[in-house]
Enzyme design. Structure first.
Site, mmCIF file in Angstrom:
data_model
loop_
_atom_site.group_PDB
_atom_site.id
_atom_site.type_symbol
_atom_site.label_atom_id
_atom_site.label_comp_id
_atom_site.label_asym_id
_atom_site.label_seq_id
_atom_site.Cartn_x
_atom_site.Cartn_y
_atom_site.Cartn_z
ATOM 1 N N SER A 98 55.825 -23.294 27.569
ATOM 2 C CA SER A 98 56.446 -22.315 28.519
ATOM 3 C C SER A 98 56.064 -20.959 28.104
ATOM 4 C CB SER A 98 57.948 -22.434 28.517
ATOM 5 O OG SER A 98 58.487 -21.518 29.617
ATOM 6 N N HIS A 112 54.231 -16.177 34.793
ATOM 7 C CA HIS A 112 55.066 -17.149 34.247
ATOM 8 C C HIS A 112 54.392 -18.740 34.508
ATOM 9 C CE1 HIS A 112 57.834 -20.798 35.059
ATOM 10 N NE2 HIS A 112 58.271 -20.298 33.573
ATOM 11 N N VAL A 115 54.681 -26.031 31.671
ATOM 12 C CA VAL A 115 54.063 -27.332 32.136
ATOM 13 C C VAL A 115 54.907 -28.423 31.025
ATOM 14 C CG1 VAL A 115 52.058 -27.100 32.986
ATOM 15 C CG2 VAL A 115 52.136 -27.425 30.656
ATOM 16 N N HIS A 181 71.898 -14.700 45.049
ATOM 17 C CA HIS A 181 72.764 -13.784 45.179
ATOM 18 C C HIS A 181 72.137 -12.300 45.711
ATOM 19 C CE1 HIS A 181 71.024 -13.433 41.244
ATOM 20 N NE2 HIS A 181 71.408 -12.203 41.173
ATOM 21 N N GLY A 264 71.134 -27.517 22.740
ATOM 22 C CA GLY A 264 70.919 -26.993 21.363
ATOM 23 C C GLY A 264 69.750 -26.510 21.018
ATOM 24 N N GLY A 265 68.955 -26.151 21.977
ATOM 25 C CA GLY A 265 67.817 -25.691 21.589
ATOM 26 C C GLY A 265 67.620 -24.263 20.961
#
Length: 307
Positions: A98, A112, A115, A181, A264-265
């Site tokens: 990323s 950005h 994959v 939003h 939990g990354g």
């Protein structure tokens, strides 16, 4: 359906990370990437790690992050099972690359790309796997030439896989990168795909690689055309204001951010997508007929850029 090859996917992702980092360093000339290898702390049946590569305070790129992660767990987080309840209780393995690039010059768009490969397994049952990813462009001061080039490269990445593939994933990108939003797109789109497995492993993997390989072909020519454009305080202020939209999307809607935090990354790696400087201003509106107004009126409107 052919057997998934996790080692083959991981090898490609690590090579792509190095290719992209080297190309961005070559464009920036001033700063270099710092690579930070990390491992998850043991506990809660989680494992894995990754390599975070971050360039800061460059001549062209104010901040660039290109992150590889490979994480495992004995149970999927809520963000992954919300749309696929049949996966609850399965062990999982997720790997991906990323990246988010925040240029210094407001005339160079933010970009950005992502994959990824995901597999969920359970004893006695067939594994469930899929590929996902894409790339999208977020200009501050739009340029038709840049938008057309970006989408031509996106279409080129899709062409070997069928005439309808670009249109499908372009529309999916327009739908996904939308701030509900604010009732506005994040940028001018590109490609987005997820849950891809119907082509079988080899062809699905080929498509993911095509998307990953076309990112630099799409972005670097735009950087070269715009990086020396003269700008002042007005353009810089607008860039920082529009970066706020990027923050809002990533923290409210982005699936990768939500999955990373819920599983939990590593927080530092997950949030490297956020820009180094940003501002919000209450009820700001662009002046009529201004370059800033043109972004909203001309560029933040989904359209066919390649015809």
């Amino acid at each position: 359906m052919d057997e998934p090859n996790k080692l083959q996917v991981k090898k490609y992702l690590l090579e792509l990370q190095q290719t992209i980092c080297c190309a961005l360093e070559e464009e920036d000339t001033k700063a270099r990437f710092i690579q930070d290898s990390w491992q998850r702390e043991p506990g809660d049946h989680l494992g894995g790690g990754g390599i975070s590569a971050v360039l800061q305070d460059g001549g062209v790129f104010e901040q660039a992050g290109v992150n590889f992660s490979h994480v495992t767990g004995s149970q999927l987080p809520a963000s992954a099972t919300a749309h696929r309840p049949e996966l609850a209780g399965r062990a999982f393995e997720a790997m991906g690359l990323s990246l988010v690039i925040h240029p210094r010059n407001p005339y160079v768009p933010t970009s950005h790309a992502n994959v990824r490969f995901f597999i969920a397994e359970k004893a006695g049952e067939e594994p469930v796997w899929w590929f996902g990813g894409g790339f999208d462009l977020t200009p501050y001061y739009g340029n038709d030439e840049d938008c057309q080039h970006w989408h031509r490269m996106a279409r080129l990445a899709c062409q070997p896989f069928g005439d309808e593939v670009y249109d499908k994933h372009k529309a999916w990108c327009d739908e996904y990168f939308y701030l509900k939003h604010r009732q506005e797109p994040r940028g001018i789109g590109g490609l987005f795909f997820d849950d891809l497995n119907e082509w079988g492993f080899e062809r699905s993997f080929d498509f993911m690689q095509s998307v990953g390989d076309h990112y630099l072909l799409a972005y670097i020519p735009i950087v070269r055309r715009r990086r020396d454009t003269t700008y002042g305080e007005r353009e810089r202020d607008f860039q920082l204001y529009r970066r706020g939209r990027y923050v809002e999307f990533n923290l409210v809607y982005d699936r990768g951010t939500l999955f990373g935090l819920q599983s939990g990354g590593r927080t530092e790696s997950i949030l490297m997508s956020l820009p180094p400087l940003v501002r919000w201003q209450y009820n700001w509106q662009p002046e009529p007929d201004s370059p800033e107004a043109q972004l909203y009126e001309h560029y933040l409107k989904p359209r066919n850029w390649v015809e």
